[in-house]
Design a protein around this motif. Structure first.
Motif, PDB file in Angstrom:
ATOM      1  N   GLU A  43      -8.292 -74.731  -9.289  1.00  0.00           N
ATOM      2  CA  GLU A  43      -9.635 -74.182  -9.048  1.00  0.00           C
ATOM      3  C   GLU A  43     -10.605 -74.633 -10.126  1.00  0.00           C
ATOM      4  N   LYS A  48     -13.163 -76.514  -6.517  1.00  0.00           N
ATOM      5  CA  LYS A  48     -14.044 -75.366  -6.765  1.00  0.00           C
ATOM      6  C   LYS A  48     -14.067 -74.416  -5.563  1.00  0.00           C
ATOM      7  N   LYS A  51     -12.432 -70.815  -5.224  1.00  0.00           N
ATOM      8  CA  LYS A  51     -13.053 -69.614  -5.791  1.00  0.00           C
ATOM      9  C   LYS A  51     -13.165 -68.473  -4.783  1.00  0.00           C
TER      10      LYS A  51
END
Length: 168
Positions: A43, A48, A51
């Protein structure tokens, strides 16, 4: 990524009393800490999109690791394949990532891919319990990701109800 343990505990490897008690009670298995740590690292570095994802549970059966997750809006199937490949390389086992579902047919379809599920039968046993039978074509048996008994055990654990796989 939302995980059942504390981020700091997973990142450091030193568990607080709450996290340790979750492992002692069996809510979280000890191998899951390593899986969560790898996912949190992914992550931060590559994905990303993780998340908004929720990690629910992991099951380890022989040479197969099954992750149950709920994807965020920006997490695509292709990205999950890349995450599974990275986990496979780091952990040395086959990895399957499944979307959380209460529907046995949906879970079975995700787990047994590329083999197709013909259907799911509900069997009512004389003692009043229920058992599910997942039907797979005999021509697609060779496409199953693991042996039938491991897959039956995985589906039974995920749904907490006996599940059988019948090749016909």
């Amino acid at each position: 990524m939302k995980i059942p343990l504390d981020y700091i505990c997973v990142k450091s490897g030193l568990l607080c009393n709450r996290c340790q008690s979750m492992i002692d009670r069996g809510e979280v298995e000890s191998f899951e800490v390593e899986v969560m740590k790898i996912l949190l690292d992914l992550e931060e570095t590559q994905f990303k999109e993780l998340k908004d994802t929720t990690y629910h549970k992991a099951f380890k059966l022989n040479n197969l690791l099954i992750l149950i997750v709920t994807s965020g809006p920006s997490m695509t199937y292709q990205k999950w394949i890349k995450v599974a490949k990275i986990l496979q390389d780091k952990l040395g086992v086959k990895v399957r990532i499944l979307e959380k579902s209460n529907n046995i047919k949906s879970t079975a379809s995700q787990l047994l891919t590329p083999a197709r599920v013909l259907g799911v039968n509900t069997v009512w046993l004389p003692d009043g319990t229920v058992q599910y039978v997942v039907r797979v074509s005999k021509y697609e048996k060779k496409f199953l990701p693991a042996d039938e008994t491991s897959l039956e055990a995985a589906l039974s654990k995920i749904h907490s109800i006996p599940v059988r796989i019948r090749v016909e």
